[in-house]
Design a protein around this motif. Structure first.
Motif, PDB file in Angstrom:
ATOM      1  N   PHE A  17      11.152 -33.392  19.034  1.00 21.49           N
ATOM      2  CA  PHE A  17      12.249 -34.061  20.111  1.00 21.49           C
ATOM      3  C   PHE A  17      11.928 -35.464  20.475  1.00 21.49           C
TER       4      PHE A  17
ATOM      5  N   GLY B 147       4.930 -34.653  24.943  1.00 20.06           N
ATOM      6  CA  GLY B 147       6.306 -34.099  24.200  1.00 20.06           C
ATOM      7  C   GLY B 147       6.320 -33.806  22.913  1.00 20.06           C
ATOM      8  N   HIS B 148       7.175 -32.979  22.640  1.00 17.86           N
ATOM      9  CA  HIS B 148       7.076 -32.082  21.161  1.00 17.86           C
ATOM     10  C   HIS B 148       7.539 -33.434  20.240  1.00 17.86           C
TER      11      HIS B 148
ATOM     12  N   THR C 287      13.640 -39.406  25.833  1.00 16.82           N
ATOM     13  CA  THR C 287      12.201 -39.548  26.269  1.00 16.82           C
ATOM     14  C   THR C 287      12.100 -40.653  27.080  1.00 16.82           C
TER      15      THR C 287
ATOM     16  N   GLY D 200       7.508 -26.632  19.811  1.00 13.70           N
ATOM     17  CA  GLY D 200       8.764 -27.117  20.318  1.00 13.70           C
ATOM     18  C   GLY D 200       9.851 -25.996  21.101  1.00 13.70           C
TER      19      GLY D 200
ATOM     20  N   ASP E 170      10.104 -28.702  25.278  1.00 10.68           N
ATOM     21  CA  ASP E 170       9.865 -30.302  24.850  1.00 10.68           C
ATOM     22  C   ASP E 170       8.927 -30.864  25.703  1.00 10.68           C
TER      23      ASP E 170
ATOM     24  N   PHE F 105      16.156 -31.123  28.194  1.00 15.25           N
ATOM     25  CA  PHE F 105      14.945 -31.013  27.708  1.00 15.25           C
ATOM     26  C   PHE F 105      14.600 -29.632  28.288  1.00 15.25           C
ATOM     27  N   LYS F 106      13.613 -28.699  27.574  1.00 11.83           N
ATOM     28  CA  LYS F 106      13.499 -27.623  28.035  1.00 11.83           C
ATOM     29  C   LYS F 106      11.999 -27.742  28.694  1.00 11.83           C
TER      30      LYS F 106
END
Length: 345
Positions: free
Chosen positions: A249, A245-246, A257, A100, A103, A55-56
């Motif tokens: 994602f 969170g996006h 998640t 996005g 994330d 995750f970014k």
């Protein structure tokens, strides 16, 4: 030079010491009951098989549960792995989560509400920080020789704060209006937290609203004087600093998640149980003097509740920033990815 591996070893040693101390007290007091999950560093949930999902996430100079969870090893054996993409300016975090580009991100509730109202795809998935009297979310400072002592003194002054649209703006304006202050007579300017102390000392602003850990320097600076904290203004209701969170994602990666939320929730519980050790971690990470790093507090298990969200929906509507009925509380958050929530929505 401190490398990521030595930093991780340093943090894990702190966690181990906390866990050993907690285990010793537990063994002395009971035989069969499980120790309280907040007693020390929680264990890592191990999962095997599926390939981890990167995750970014921004690599900002902040007191952040993602960095702590990573250093404590709480992502190991799970499907979630942080992929740090460099520093991101605080006002850009929520817009980038909404599109996005990153994330997950942590910023205050009103920014998330406004992003959702504008059509961006994101959701609050973990409660994050909370305000206590001894661990406020933000503090208000003036110069020691300033004549500013009460809310009415703010009129005609310049206030430095970290961004429009978040807690510093809306908690402050709500309080000031209640005290009869004309907030339109105040000059509001954006100053990053890590520059606010010096900006105030040099007289470029008259008042500075500063968040930890940067507020620690101002607290110890004899040239400055603290007016109050956000706890003094609203009892902490506006201090929840959640993780969002996006949408795509979290829909595409529900297990990753859930693992993300579990890892940062464990880290938050560890910070609450070991506040001084957590301060040492952040001091080492940011290269700060330990006595300047202030304590953080987190919502237990990071379970989201509705009052802090409704608080900001009401403020945004009263400020004319949100059309009534445009965003409901249920549109903003979910607890479905939090394994500690036990059926909470």
């Amino acid at each position: 030079m401190v490398t990521p591996s030595t930093r991780r070893t340093f943090v894990k040693n702190l966690a181990l010491l906390g866990a050993v101390g907690a285990a010793g007290s537990w063994l002395a007091g009971c035989d069969k009951e499980e120790p309280a999950k907040n007693a020390g560093a929680p264990g890592v949930i191990k999962q095997a098989g599926d390939k981890p999902v990167a995750f970014k996430y921004p690599d900002n100079p902040a007191f952040d549960l993602v960095y702590l969870a990573d250093s404590l090893g709480y992502f190991e054996g799970t499907q979630a792995r942080p992929q740090y993409i460099g520093k991101i300016a605080a006002p850009q975090i929520i817009p980038l989560v909404g599109t996005g580009e990153i994330d997950f991100g942590t910023r205050m509730v009103p920014l998330v509400i406004s992003a959702i109202a504008s059509g961006l795809d994101l959701k609050v998935i973990a409660a994050g920080g909370k305000t206590l009297q001894e661990a406020p979310h933000m503090k208000y400072f003036v110069r020691a020789d300033s004549g500013i002592t009460q809310p009415k003194d703010w009129e005609g002054k310049t206030v430095g704060f970290n961004s429009f649209g978040a807690c510093a703006e809306f908690v402050s304006k709500k309080y000031l209006r209640a005290q009869g202050v004309n907030v339109d007579k105040i000059n509001w300017v954006v100053v990053p937290d890590n520059q606010a102390e010096q900006t105030l000392v040099t007289g470029n602003v008259d008042i500075a609203i500063i968040h930890p850990p940067a507020s620690g320097g101002a607290e110890h600076n004899p040239a400055l004087r603290k007016l109050w904290s956000d706890y003094d203004l609203d009892g902490g209701l506006g201090g929840m600093a959640p993780y969002s969170g996006h949408g795509r994602f979290i829909r595409d990666n529900p297990q990753a998640t859930s693992d993300f939320v579990a890892a940062i929730a464990k880290a938050g519980n560890w910070v609450n149980a070991n506040p001084d050790d957590a301060r040492k971690v952040i001091a080492e990470r940011l290269g700060m003097k330990l006595d300047l790093v202030e304590r953080y507090a987190y919502v237990e298990d990071l379970i989201i509740t509705e009052p802090p969200i409704q608080y900001y929906i009401d403020i945004l509507q009263n400020e004319g920033k949100l059309q009534p009925g445009k965003v409901q509380v249920k549109d903003v958050y979910t607890n479905q990815y939090n394994p500690f929530a036990k059926g909470a929505v």
